[in-house]
Every structure is written in C-alpha cells, then in structure tokens.
Design a protein around this motif. Structure first.
Motif, PDB file in Angstrom:
ATOM      1  N   LYS A 189       0.817  -1.214   0.000  1.00 37.66           N
ATOM      2  CA  LYS A 189       0.000   0.000   0.000  1.00 37.66           C
ATOM      3  C   LYS A 189       0.848   1.260   0.000  1.00 37.66           C
ATOM      4  O   LYS A 189       0.518   2.252  -0.670  1.00 37.66           O
ATOM      5  CB  LYS A 189      -0.915  -0.022   1.228  1.00 37.66           C
ATOM      6  CG  LYS A 189      -1.756   1.233   1.434  1.00 37.66           C
ATOM      7  CD  LYS A 189      -2.594   1.102   2.702  1.00 37.66           C
ATOM      8  CE  LYS A 189      -3.396   2.362   2.983  1.00 37.66           C
ATOM      9  NZ  LYS A 189      -4.205   2.237   4.244  1.00 37.66           N
ATOM     10  N   HIS A 190       1.969   1.223   0.732  1.00 41.32           N
ATOM     11  CA  HIS A 190       2.730   2.455   0.939  1.00 41.32           C
ATOM     12  C   HIS A 190       4.062   2.499   0.189  1.00 41.32           C
ATOM     13  O   HIS A 190       4.787   3.496   0.309  1.00 41.32           O
ATOM     14  CB  HIS A 190       2.997   2.635   2.438  1.00 41.32           C
ATOM     15  CG  HIS A 190       1.761   2.836   3.256  1.00 41.32           C
ATOM     16  ND1 HIS A 190       1.041   4.006   3.242  1.00 41.32           N
ATOM     17  CD2 HIS A 190       1.101   1.999   4.119  1.00 41.32           C
ATOM     18  CE1 HIS A 190       0.002   3.896   4.059  1.00 41.32           C
ATOM     19  NE2 HIS A 190       0.021   2.689   4.603  1.00 41.32           N
ATOM     20  N   LYS A 191       4.403   1.475  -0.559  1.00 43.62           N
ATOM     21  CA  LYS A 191       5.747   1.398  -1.168  1.00 43.62           C
ATOM     22  C   LYS A 191       6.020   2.526  -2.152  1.00 43.62           C
ATOM     23  O   LYS A 191       7.181   2.932  -2.326  1.00 43.62           O
ATOM     24  CB  LYS A 191       5.933   0.054  -1.871  1.00 43.62           C
ATOM     25  CG  LYS A 191       5.131  -0.144  -3.146  1.00 43.62           C
ATOM     26  CD  LYS A 191       5.423  -1.477  -3.781  1.00 43.62           C
ATOM     27  CE  LYS A 191       4.590  -1.688  -5.042  1.00 43.62           C
ATOM     28  NZ  LYS A 191       5.006  -0.746  -6.125  1.00 43.62           N
ATOM     29  N   ASP A 192       5.005   3.038  -2.810  1.00 42.63           N
ATOM     30  CA  ASP A 192       5.217   4.102  -3.791  1.00 42.63           C
ATOM     31  C   ASP A 192       4.929   5.483  -3.222  1.00 42.63           C
ATOM     32  O   ASP A 192       4.935   6.477  -3.960  1.00 42.63           O
ATOM     33  CB  ASP A 192       4.335   3.863  -5.022  1.00 42.63           C
ATOM     34  CG  ASP A 192       4.735   2.601  -5.776  1.00 42.63           C
ATOM     35  OD1 ASP A 192       5.951   2.331  -5.866  1.00 42.63           O
ATOM     36  OD2 ASP A 192       3.830   1.884  -6.252  1.00 42.63           O
ATOM     37  N   GLY A 193       4.692   5.547  -1.916  1.00 42.72           N
ATOM     38  CA  GLY A 193       4.443   6.843  -1.299  1.00 42.72           C
ATOM     39  C   GLY A 193       5.733   7.586  -1.031  1.00 42.72           C
ATOM     40  O   GLY A 193       6.836   7.111  -1.318  1.00 42.72           O
ATOM     41  N   ASP A 194       5.604   8.778  -0.491  1.00 43.42           N
ATOM     42  CA  ASP A 194       6.786   9.594  -0.219  1.00 43.42           C
ATOM     43  C   ASP A 194       7.250   9.477   1.227  1.00 43.42           C
ATOM     44  O   ASP A 194       8.070  10.279   1.685  1.00 43.42           O
ATOM     45  CB  ASP A 194       6.526  11.062  -0.573  1.00 43.42           C
ATOM     46  CG  ASP A 194       5.322  11.643   0.174  1.00 43.42           C
ATOM     47  OD1 ASP A 194       4.728  10.906   0.995  1.00 43.42           O
ATOM     48  OD2 ASP A 194       4.986  12.810  -0.072  1.00 43.42           O
ATOM     49  N   MET A 195       6.739   8.473   1.949  1.00 47.53           N
ATOM     50  CA  MET A 195       7.122   8.274   3.337  1.00 47.53           C
ATOM     51  C   MET A 195       7.816   6.926   3.492  1.00 47.53           C
ATOM     52  O   MET A 195       7.342   5.912   2.953  1.00 47.53           O
ATOM     53  CB  MET A 195       5.886   8.313   4.249  1.00 47.53           C
ATOM     54  CG  MET A 195       5.079   9.598   4.164  1.00 47.53           C
ATOM     55  SD  MET A 195       3.494   9.461   5.041  1.00 47.53           S
ATOM     56  CE  MET A 195       4.058   9.424   6.754  1.00 47.53           C
ATOM     57  N   PRO A 196       8.934   6.883   4.214  1.00 51.25           N
ATOM     58  CA  PRO A 196       9.519   5.577   4.518  1.00 51.25           C
ATOM     59  C   PRO A 196       8.582   4.791   5.426  1.00 51.25           C
ATOM     60  O   PRO A 196       7.743   5.369   6.126  1.00 51.25           O
ATOM     61  CB  PRO A 196      10.824   5.934   5.225  1.00 51.25           C
ATOM     62  CG  PRO A 196      10.590   7.294   5.796  1.00 51.25           C
ATOM     63  CD  PRO A 196       9.675   7.990   4.832  1.00 51.25           C
ATOM     64  N   MET A 197       8.729   3.467   5.416  1.00 49.17           N
ATOM     65  CA  MET A 197       7.795   2.598   6.136  1.00 49.17           C
ATOM     66  C   MET A 197       8.459   1.934   7.340  1.00 49.17           C
ATOM     67  O   MET A 197       9.606   1.503   7.273  1.00 49.17           O
ATOM     68  CB  MET A 197       7.270   1.510   5.191  1.00 49.17           C
ATOM     69  CG  MET A 197       6.489   2.047   4.007  1.00 49.17           C
ATOM     70  SD  MET A 197       5.947   0.738   2.861  1.00 49.17           S
ATOM     71  CE  MET A 197       7.499   0.296   2.073  1.00 49.17           C
ATOM     72  N   PHE A 198       7.706   1.844   8.420  1.00 53.08           N
ATOM     73  CA  PHE A 198       8.111   1.087   9.598  1.00 53.08           C
ATOM     74  C   PHE A 198       7.028   0.059   9.858  1.00 53.08           C
ATOM     75  O   PHE A 198       5.885   0.402  10.166  1.00 53.08           O
ATOM     76  CB  PHE A 198       8.262   2.019  10.809  1.00 53.08           C
ATOM     77  CG  PHE A 198       8.558   1.290  12.101  1.00 53.08           C
ATOM     78  CD1 PHE A 198       9.627   0.426  12.209  1.00 53.08           C
ATOM     79  CD2 PHE A 198       7.743   1.490  13.227  1.00 53.08           C
ATOM     80  CE1 PHE A 198       9.899  -0.244  13.412  1.00 53.08           C
ATOM     81  CE2 PHE A 198       8.009   0.840  14.426  1.00 53.08           C
ATOM     82  CZ  PHE A 198       9.090  -0.035  14.512  1.00 53.08           C
TER      83      PHE A 198
END
Length: 479
Positions: A189-198
């Motif tokens: 869901k978040h891999k292409d966003g502009d935020m790193p993921m935890f």
C-alpha cells in the motif's frame, strides 16, 4: 531427547557497514524498517545455529547474507516485557510491563512515535500482548504511534479473531500466514508513497498449543516436540515469503530487516544455555537474531552481547535521525559495534523477572466478545477495565524491593540475585551453561561486591521508574 547442542562461543567477526558507521553516516533517503519476532523460539532452534533436524532454510539463507548476532538477549524470559523493551528501549518493568499480560503505560515514548515524527508511516501486525485492541483505548497501537494495525491480544492460531484498527473480525487461515499477509498488504500500500515505512510483524508462533502446520502435516513425526518445530518451519516459510516480496517490491535494498525471538525456547536442550523460557539463566534469554540491510552491506557475526532494548536507539542512529529520549533508556546504540569500531559492549545488561505475577490474556475469547458487541451496535464494546487496566495507577513500591530473580550481565561475567538474598556468579565465556557458581570464591570477592552494587543501583532505578519518577506531572495526569 535430542542431544544438547554444543554451546559455541564465536570469535568476534566485525560486521560491515559500508561507508563507515551508520550512526555517523548521513542517510539521504531514510531506510524502510521491518521488525520480525517469533514467539518462544530458542537460540538453537534454527538450522544455522546447528539444530539437528528443524528445517529453517529461509533463516539459514538470511544468516549467510546478513549479520548474525551470537549473543542476542531478550529483555525478559516471557513475551510481553520483551515487546515493551523493543518499543521503548527500556527495561520493561520501568514501563509497567513486569510480566506477561500487563498493559504498557501510554506515558511511554515509543520507537513508532519517534519514527512517525521523523516522517515514517507505521504499522504493526500479529501478536502484540501489550494492551487493548479497542479503538477508544489509549492502550491500543494507535496510542503508541502506529497508523495501521491488525493485532491479536496474545498468541493466536488458526482462524483467529483480530482487531483491525479497533474493528474485530474473524479471519480464515493460519495466524502465522495472516500476520505476513497483513504486513505485506501494508508494504504494498505504501511502497510508492513519499514516506519511509516502519512495519512490525510479530508472529504468534511457535507458541503452544502448536496447531498450525506447514503443508506437510507429518513433518517431524516421531521427533520430540514435533508440533513446536512444525510451527518454526511454518514461520520460517513466512520469513522467506517476506524477504522475497521485499525484493519483488524493489524495496529490499534500502530496508533494514531485523529478526529475533521474544524469549528463550521450549526445549532446554537447544535453548543455547541453562534452562528455557521463563528463566533468566541463558536458556531463557538468549535468542536467535539476524539483521540485514543490503544497501549498507551489513554482514558478519557479532559476539558482543546485544539486547532487545538496544533496538530503538540503534535503529534511530542507523536511520540518521537525531533525537533525544523522553525517558532514561537501558538500551544503547550498538551501531559502532556493527561497524567494527567498538569490539565490546560499553554497558552491562540488567534483567529482572517475577517482580510481579503475569496476567492471563485470552485473545480469541476477548476479541470474539468485543466483535459480538460491535456487531450488535453496543456503545461499549467491552468493559472499561479491559480498555485501560491499571496503567493510570501508580502504586508505590518500596525502593529496596527485590522480589523475583534479577541478573547483571557484564560480559563475560553474569551475576544472579534471587529474592534479594541468594547470589550466583558465572563466567559465561568459560562456563556458558552457568554450572560453576564462583560467588564464594575468594578470588572473585571484589568483583562480586562491585557487581552487586551495580545491580542494586540499577534495580533501585527501575523501581523508581515504575513508581512514576520518569514522568512529568503532565504525563501522569490521565487524559
């Protein structure tokens, strides 16, 4: 019974962090961070650590390409306290999680909150066992910094009830597989966003009753504790699935992936030391642990002692995030050790178990009751004590309280104190099985006194913390 594993003491082979220490390096693009934890897996319950029959090909492959910790310690010999140490960098008693089933105080400042403040999107999946799964509780994952969550309150198995950001649902399938399903959905869901993921993926396996199985249900048939080892193999398959998907999502290169167990295993013959889960002898605390970060070429073996309390400050340094801990930490930044700049741990590790008793938590039973009330449109999904327990109470323990079993690991020496009166002293390098007590040896009398003083000082500071000394008046006020 399987023969006891030989307790190997590795030579220290420094890990490699390319372009010098991650602590000193400026990270232009913050790494993704994924924390994976098994539930009750012993140090020797992997192929790469020499187990005679358990199949862990995914962890074995990871061990070949990543960093292997030879002396990685859970902060406690049972689950909830260790999980609190990962999130806070503190001895779990400080944050009111002295045993299993206790809620972590919302007054604590967690790694999820710090990473979120630094621009990360945060998610936690699987077994949490630190608080509530209800939407309006300050003791749920939202209250400790997680944007998204799908959790069980304790261990779970097949077809579990899980809380998705406060809404309970029953899922079909194996809980261990579902944990990675939800973790991968978050990453996708978040891999292409502009935020790193935890992302935190905390498996419910291989905790008993061992009803989950890999495809081969007869695996290890006739072997001791076959169900336990089948769940380890199932979990290993999911670790492999996660690592594969990180590559397919094209984010593996700049992802810090850390795997460890929450406490010692269920088989004392393969626990990596004396005793097993529930003990603060080595077998209850020493656990398997691996870390990889392909971009930084993190690899090698680390023999210096490392604790789950070190995870928070170390990851903050590796991600290049400047921060100031809100409360006193027990963990340290070990990135200089990872870089080979420091060969020995600069600070001892304290342990303390049975300060208080644990409390039973029945995940499916509790969450099923909540789901029933939610579906009926009840205004209060479950009783208020379940939402907050006693986290806003500050009973004042005597500062000299010494109930339970404490230990002070000042490598290679380890001091035990049992109920404040009995002492044992071991040299772990020469005696990894803690079988030769040196506490009455006149040759070590001065060392014994010094270590006793240090342990007592640490224990007193821990009691002051659980009494609330670390919190400001504003923090202690119930919201």
């Amino acid at each position: 019974m399987t023969p006891r594993l030989t307790l190997l003491l590795s030579l220290t082979i420094p890990a490699v962090l390319s372009q010098a220490s991650a602590a000193a390096d400026t990270v232009a693009e913050k790494p993704h961070i994924v924390l994976v934890m098994s539930d009750d897996q012993g140090w020797g319950d992997t192929g790469y650590n020499g187990h005679p029959f358990v199949q862990t090909p995914s962890l074995d492959a990871m061990a070949k390409s990543a960093l292997v910790f030879d002396r990685f310690y859970a902060a406690a010999p049972v689950c909830s306290p260790t999980r609190a140490s990962v999130l806070t960098g503190r001895s779990p008693i400080r944050c009111k999680v002295p045993n299993h089933g206790r809620y972590m105080r919302p007054h604590e400042h967690t790694i999820a909150e710090s990473l979120k403040a630094a621009g990360y999107v945060t998610g936690i999946f699987g077994k949490v066992h630190l608080g509530s799964g209800q939407a309006h509780s300050t003791c749920n994952p939202t209250g400790i910094g997680f944007d998204e969550w799908v959790i069980g309150l304790n261990f779970f198995d097949n077809n579990p009830y899980l809380s998705r950001n406060g809404i309970v649902e029953q899922r079909q399938g194996k809980g261990t597989v579902i944990t990675i399903d939800d973790t991968l959905a978050f990453l996708e869901k978040h891999k292409d966003g502009d935020m790193p993921m935890f992302a935190v993926a905390w498996f419910p396996s291989p905790h008993d009753p061992h009803v989950e199985t890999p495809e081969n249900r007869q695996l290890y048939q006739g072997k001791p504790q076959a169900g336990y080892y089948r769940e380890i193999t199932l979990m290993d398959q999911q670790v492999g699935r996660l690592r594969k998907q990180l590559r397919e999502l094209k984010i593996a290169e700049n992802t810090i992936l850390l795997f460890c167990s929450d406490n010692g295993g269920l088989n004392p013959n393969t626990s990596g030391g004396r005793a097993k889960k529930g003990s603060i002898y080595e077998g209850g605390l020493r656990v398997p642990a691996l870390m990889e970060w392909p971009l930084r070429q993190l690899r090698g073996r680390i023999a210096a002692p490392v604790s789950t309390s070190d995870i928070y400050p170390t990851l903050m340094a590796m991600a290049g995030i400047e921060w100031s801990p809100a409360h006193p930490l027990d963990g340290i930044d070990i990135s200089p050790i990872l870089a080979g700049e420091v060969m020995q741990r600069p600070r001892p590790i304290g342990f303390w178990h049975l300060f208080q008793k644990g409390q039973a938590t029945y995940s499916d039973r509790t969450l099923a009751a909540i789901m029933k009330k939610q579906q009926a449109g009840a205004s209060e999904p479950h009783d208020p004590p379940r939402m907050h327990k006693d986290v806003y109470d500050f009973p004042q323990f005597e500062e000299n309280k010494a109930t339970g079993h404490a230990a002070w690991n000042d490598w290679p020496w380890k001091l035990h104190q049992i109920n404040g009166s009995e002492y044992q002293l071991y040299h772990l390098e020469n005696d990894p099985s803690e079988s030769k007590d040196l506490s009455r040896d006149p040759q070590h009398a001065e060392r014994l006194r010094n270590m006793q003083d240090e342990l007592h000082q640490w224990m007193r500071s821990v009691v002051r913390s659980i009494n609330g000394e670390d919190y400001s008046a504003t923090e202690m006020k119930r919201n």
